[in-house]
Every structure is written in C-alpha cells, then in structure tokens.
Scaffold this motif. Structure first.
Motif, PDB file in Angstrom:
ATOM      1  N   ALA A 101       0.872  -1.201   0.067  1.00 31.72           N
ATOM      2  CA  ALA A 101       0.057  -0.038   0.131  1.00 31.72           C
ATOM      3  C   ALA A 101       0.833   1.332   0.087  1.00 31.72           C
ATOM      4  O   ALA A 101       1.926   1.457   0.827  1.00 31.72           O
ATOM      5  CB  ALA A 101      -0.847  -0.013   1.336  1.00 31.72           C
ATOM      6  N   GLU A 102       0.781   2.034  -1.080  1.00 27.17           N
ATOM      7  CA  GLU A 102       1.570   3.143  -1.083  1.00 27.17           C
ATOM      8  C   GLU A 102       0.813   4.398  -1.241  1.00 27.17           C
ATOM      9  O   GLU A 102      -0.049   4.546  -1.691  1.00 27.17           O
ATOM     10  CB  GLU A 102       2.450   3.070  -2.632  1.00 27.17           C
ATOM     11  N   MET A 103       1.240   5.285  -0.297  1.00 28.41           N
ATOM     12  CA  MET A 103       0.787   6.749  -0.192  1.00 28.41           C
ATOM     13  C   MET A 103       1.617   7.822  -0.973  1.00 28.41           C
ATOM     14  O   MET A 103       2.702   8.004  -0.700  1.00 28.41           O
ATOM     15  CB  MET A 103       0.566   6.800   1.436  1.00 28.41           C
ATOM     16  N   LYS A 104       0.884   8.545  -1.705  1.00 29.77           N
ATOM     17  CA  LYS A 104       1.650   9.617  -2.324  1.00 29.77           C
ATOM     18  C   LYS A 104       1.120  10.806  -1.838  1.00 29.77           C
ATOM     19  O   LYS A 104      -0.091  11.150  -1.563  1.00 29.77           O
ATOM     20  CB  LYS A 104       1.380   9.796  -3.880  1.00 29.77           C
ATOM     21  N   GLY A 105       2.089  11.834  -1.675  1.00 29.28           N
ATOM     22  CA  GLY A 105       1.799  13.162  -1.005  1.00 29.28           C
ATOM     23  C   GLY A 105       1.797  13.181   0.603  1.00 29.28           C
ATOM     24  O   GLY A 105       1.263  14.213   1.134  1.00 29.28           O
ATOM     25  N   THR A 106       1.874  11.965   1.075  1.00 27.31           N
ATOM     26  CA  THR A 106       2.069  12.122   2.537  1.00 27.31           C
ATOM     27  C   THR A 106       3.168  11.225   3.142  1.00 27.31           C
ATOM     28  O   THR A 106       3.907  10.751   2.344  1.00 27.31           O
ATOM     29  CB  THR A 106       0.701  11.342   3.074  1.00 27.31           C
ATOM     30  N   GLY A 132       7.348   2.014   5.871  1.00 27.75           N
ATOM     31  CA  GLY A 132       8.375   2.885   5.346  1.00 27.75           C
ATOM     32  C   GLY A 132       7.688   4.458   5.448  1.00 27.75           C
ATOM     33  O   GLY A 132       6.563   4.521   6.018  1.00 27.75           O
ATOM     34  N   ASP A 133       8.239   5.306   5.097  1.00 22.68           N
ATOM     35  CA  ASP A 133       7.720   6.617   4.806  1.00 22.68           C
ATOM     36  C   ASP A 133       6.583   6.485   4.001  1.00 22.68           C
ATOM     37  O   ASP A 133       5.676   7.589   4.176  1.00 22.68           O
ATOM     38  CB  ASP A 133       8.742   7.632   4.293  1.00 22.68           C
ATOM     39  N   SER A 134       6.513   6.061   2.914  1.00 25.48           N
ATOM     40  CA  SER A 134       5.472   6.169   1.988  1.00 25.48           C
ATOM     41  C   SER A 134       4.740   4.718   1.674  1.00 25.48           C
ATOM     42  O   SER A 134       3.859   5.077   0.824  1.00 25.48           O
ATOM     43  CB  SER A 134       5.897   6.688   0.636  1.00 25.48           C
ATOM     44  N   ILE A 153      -2.473   5.512   7.482  1.00 22.54           N
ATOM     45  CA  ILE A 153      -2.815   7.175   7.854  1.00 22.54           C
ATOM     46  C   ILE A 153      -1.454   7.945   7.591  1.00 22.54           C
ATOM     47  O   ILE A 153      -0.403   7.349   8.362  1.00 22.54           O
ATOM     48  CB  ILE A 153      -3.316   7.272   9.185  1.00 22.54           C
ATOM     49  N   GLY A 154      -1.566   8.975   6.782  1.00 25.83           N
ATOM     50  CA  GLY A 154      -0.371   9.695   6.257  1.00 25.83           C
ATOM     51  C   GLY A 154      -0.597  10.989   6.922  1.00 25.83           C
ATOM     52  O   GLY A 154      -1.556  11.667   6.668  1.00 25.83           O
ATOM     53  N   ARG A 155       0.355  11.853   7.127  1.00 22.22           N
ATOM     54  CA  ARG A 155       0.557  13.204   7.388  1.00 22.22           C
ATOM     55  C   ARG A 155       0.895  13.940   6.115  1.00 22.22           C
ATOM     56  O   ARG A 155       1.801  13.607   5.392  1.00 22.22           O
ATOM     57  CB  ARG A 155       1.681  13.546   8.324  1.00 22.22           C
ATOM     58  N   THR A 156      -0.156  15.018   5.649  1.00 20.36           N
ATOM     59  CA  THR A 156       0.188  15.497   4.414  1.00 20.36           C
ATOM     60  C   THR A 156       1.309  16.506   4.333  1.00 20.36           C
ATOM     61  O   THR A 156       1.615  16.869   3.312  1.00 20.36           O
ATOM     62  CB  THR A 156      -1.162  16.309   3.996  1.00 20.36           C
ATOM     63  N   GLY A 157       1.669  17.043   5.392  1.00 18.79           N
ATOM     64  CA  GLY A 157       2.442  18.185   5.476  1.00 18.79           C
ATOM     65  C   GLY A 157       1.999  19.564   5.093  1.00 18.79           C
ATOM     66  O   GLY A 157       2.445  20.620   4.941  1.00 18.79           O
ATOM     67  N   HIS A 158       0.663  19.479   5.040  1.00 17.15           N
ATOM     68  CA  HIS A 158      -0.268  20.845   4.955  1.00 17.15           C
ATOM     69  C   HIS A 158      -0.055  21.916   5.912  1.00 17.15           C
ATOM     70  O   HIS A 158      -0.307  21.169   7.176  1.00 17.15           O
ATOM     71  CB  HIS A 158      -1.554  20.509   4.511  1.00 17.15           C
ATOM     72  N   ASP A 159       0.274  22.883   5.742  1.00 18.42           N
ATOM     73  CA  ASP A 159       0.533  24.003   7.159  1.00 18.42           C
ATOM     74  C   ASP A 159      -0.609  24.929   6.809  1.00 18.42           C
ATOM     75  O   ASP A 159      -0.493  25.530   5.459  1.00 18.42           O
ATOM     76  CB  ASP A 159       1.964  24.314   7.286  1.00 18.42           C
ATOM     77  N   GLU A 160      -1.085  25.662   7.775  1.00 16.40           N
ATOM     78  CA  GLU A 160      -1.715  26.634   7.810  1.00 16.40           C
ATOM     79  C   GLU A 160      -0.976  27.729   7.540  1.00 16.40           C
ATOM     80  O   GLU A 160       0.155  27.811   8.209  1.00 16.40           O
ATOM     81  CB  GLU A 160      -2.687  26.821   9.044  1.00 16.40           C
TER      82      GLU A 160
END
Length: 161
Positions: A101-106, A132-134, A153-160
């Motif tokens: 299972a690979e997550m892109k963008g997180t 792993g990280d992704s 579940i991944g963190r998107t890196g989106h910051d306000e």
C-alpha cells in the motif's frame, strides 16, 4: 512506551471512525469497490483525493475473484490522509504472495495489517510487514499470506499560513 502505543492505537481508531462516520463533503472521502483477482499476476488499484493518492499492489493465488473496498479520506484540516483496504465479507480465501500500500503526497504516521478469524480482525505480527515513509509492504519470508484489511494514515505536510 506502552502508553504511547496505546495512545497511537486510540488516535488511529478515532481518525478511522471519523473518516468512516462523518457526513463529510463528497470531495473529502471516497469508498470504491474493486476486484481482487487470483492467478499470481501483479495488479494495482489506485484511488485518491486531489493530490493525495493510495495505491494497493498485490499478487494472490487460489480461490476466485473477491470484491474488496478501498476508502480514502482527507481530514477537515487537510493534514491527514487515510487509506483503508478491506474485504467487506471478512476473511479472504486468497493467499497473497505480495502486497504493498503506497501513499503519495504524505508521510505514513500509522499503518496496520490484519487477517481475520471468524468475525474478528487479527493484527498481523509486526515482523510480517514493513512500514516505510510512503509504503507498507509484506516482509518476504515472514508474511503468512493471509490479509483481510490494511489501514494506513499519513500526514500531508499541509500547513496553515
């Protein structure tokens, strides 16, 4: 340490339940059915929301085609992206020779894989898969070939601003 692990599991369940039960806008969550096919051939199913994507790559043997679901969700603040892949009928009769299972963008914060006994999810042993990280993948030589659910579940890196 045990407290931190329990908190992580608690937080994950809250996030998964939030994604699963919230009447969110249709652009924040999606659940899509796909067919898992035996035959030993590598297949990939992909779903996403905006720039965040989850891909499930697998090869399986035995049995017949099975209907599975993939749910993806983006938290209201766009900071967390989740992907759950599972067989709604429960136990899979296929033998998975590989999965990823690979997550892109997180960056993955949490992942777990499950098999099923009766009507209960049974977490795979930690040595059966690698986080792993992704991506989350089976560990060659240690994976029992049984899979009924995968949650990432991944963190998107989106910051306000």
């Amino acid at each position: 340490m045990l407290c931190a692990i329990n908190f992580s599991v608690f937080l994950t369940h809250i996030l998964v339940l939030t994604f699963a039960t919230t009447e969110a806008a249709s652009d924040q969550t999606k659940t899509v059915e796909f067919n898992v096919k035996p035959g030993g051939v590598v297949h990939t199913f992909t779903e996403g929301i905006g720039k965040y994507v989850c891909s499930f790559t697998y090869a399986a043997q035995g049995g017949t085609n099975e209907d599975w679901l993939m749910s993806v969700g983006l938290s209201d603040d766009d900071r967390m992206f989740s992907c759950s892949i599972w067989r709604p009928q429960g136990k899979s009769y296929l033998f998975f020779t590989q999965f990823k299972a690979e997550m892109k963008g997180t960056k993955i914060e949490y992942a777990n894989a499950y098999s099923q006994t009766g009507h209960s999810d049974v977490p795979l042993k930690s040595e059966e898969f690698t986080i792993g990280d992704s991506a989350v993948t089976q560990t060659d030589g240690k994976f029992s070939a049984q899979l009924s659910k995968l949650t990432v579940i991944g963190r998107t890196g989106h910051d306000e601003l």
